[in-house]
Design an enzyme around this catalytic site. Sequence first.
Site, short mmCIF file in Angstrom:
data_model
loop_
_atom_site.label_atom_id
_atom_site.label_comp_id
_atom_site.label_asym_id
_atom_site.label_seq_id
_atom_site.Cartn_x
_atom_site.Cartn_y
_atom_site.Cartn_z
N HIS B 38 0.97 -1.09 -0.07
CA HIS B 38 -0.04 0.14 -0.03
C HIS B 38 0.95 1.26 0.21
CE1 HIS B 38 -3.53 -2.39 0.76
NE2 HIS B 38 -4.22 -1.37 0.58
N LYS B 103 -9.79 -7.52 8.33
CA LYS B 103 -10.35 -8.02 9.70
C LYS B 103 -10.20 -6.60 10.64
CE LYS B 103 -6.38 -10.15 11.72
NZ LYS B 103 -5.90 -9.53 13.02
S1 SF4 Z 1 -5.04 -15.32 14.24
FE1 SF4 Z 1 -3.41 -14.64 15.44
S2 SF4 Z 1 -1.71 -14.84 14.32
FE2 SF4 Z 1 -3.14 -15.15 12.74
S3 SF4 Z 1 -3.77 -13.04 12.05
FE3 SF4 Z 1 -5.21 -13.25 13.91
S4 SF4 Z 1 -3.60 -12.43 15.35
FE4 SF4 Z 1 -2.31 -12.87 13.90
#
Ligand code: SF4
Lengths: 280, 187
Positions: B38, B103
């Site tokens: 980015h 996310k």
């Molecule tokens: S599950 Fe844990 S290691 Fe995987 S992206 Fe999420 S915070 Fe990072």
Amino acid sequence: MRELHVDQITRVVAKLAEETNFFLGEDVCRRISLCREQEDWPVAGDILEKIEENIRIAGEERLPLCQDTGMACVFLEVGQDVHLTGGNLEDAVNEGVRKGYTEGFLRKSIVADPIRRGNTGDNTPAHVHYEIVPGDRVKVILAPKGFGSENMSRIKMFPPSAGAEGVKDFIVQCVEEAGANPCPPIVVGVGIGGTFDRAALMAKQALLVPLEEPHPDEFYAAMEEELLERINGLGIGPQGFGGRTTALAVKIKTFPTHIAGMPVAVNINCHVSRHGEVVL
Amino acid sequence: MNEIRLEAPFSREKLKELKAGDSVLITGTIYTARDEAHKRMVEMLRQGKKLPFDIRDALIYYAGPAPARPGQVIGSVGPTTSYRMDPYAPVLLDLGQAGMIGKGPRSPEVKEAIVRNGAVYFAAIGGAAALIARSVTAAEVIAFEDLGAEAIRKLTVKDFPVTVAIDSQGNDQYELGKIKYLNKNRE
Ligand code: SF4
């Protein structure tokens, strides 16, 4: 004096790097399925089911559970009656990380400089913590740590007057502010006491404690339970879309501290709560 | 729960129909890009250079996969936390990017840019990376190969499972889901 060749350390670190990234501890798996059974919000139950499916696929096919295979945090408990031979210990650890992350097709996520960046290409160096303990054994613990959750960790130097309530409110607030970012459901590691750095170390070491094992001191065991209850009342839920299961467990470690202070560190881990150990 | 099937790249009309909280299965072409990619793309724009792929109607997946084993299309590939891309996202959305997959919550500026452009922000399950990799049928590095995991990859996906986190009207499932859940428990 028992002699131990550092090649053994390399071998064990490489093996742990792969295995911790492919398989979760049974305690974590049990907690996740228990939470799924108790979940009263359909979206949340659905997400937990997918998380369990991911664990199944990763285990069966020996694939990384998460693409972020973390920074390798290595804890070495070295017996004082052991003589390590054949080379530098820390080099041996890093060689193990290099081998494990390369041969296991794990992601290389380490940059050589925090500001100027630049990937080192082999996931080294590891973060190594040493402890000298009685005996003639060496315990190697490896915990790959993802940074989605690491970034949500906090530390605060409280005055003693803040008391238990101040500490608890701070921990809950950390989790609330972290929200969906650390991939809930999370594991909350807490370090209380010691010094600034000791508190942070304890918070990380708290993440290594089996989830079903309460704190040996009843006072803190009760605090762990109360905190878990409060955190799971926040409504954040798996992935932050609402639900009961925001945390799988809260783990506390403590150490004596100074008359003027009460350091509190909160280290957050995601549901991919990885760690493994081997005793040599 | 009703699952909506969508083909990427998609039209703004189709995006408008999506509501925060909807489960969507995406099929088609998407591009991976995270922090460094980015930064470089926005730098390229500043210098008046052409981006490595057509940003119009493109869907960007905030992800840096694990390396593929021999015989594998791609290694584990879950989403990374989106807020780190907040400083860059509005610029790209204003150039016609249809949306992103990541996310975690977004900044007010990103939300405004989503509404302004009729875009959508999807969330994939953080940590479910081995599962998600199963919906990737082809992968190819198209830019910034030197960045390794952070390179831009063109992915072909089939039934990639996501949730609408912020819809084109700006409804935010990270706020709504929690409120709805807490209200239900208060009843
Ligand atoms: S599950 Fe844990 S290691 Fe995987 S992206 Fe999420 S915070 Fe990072």
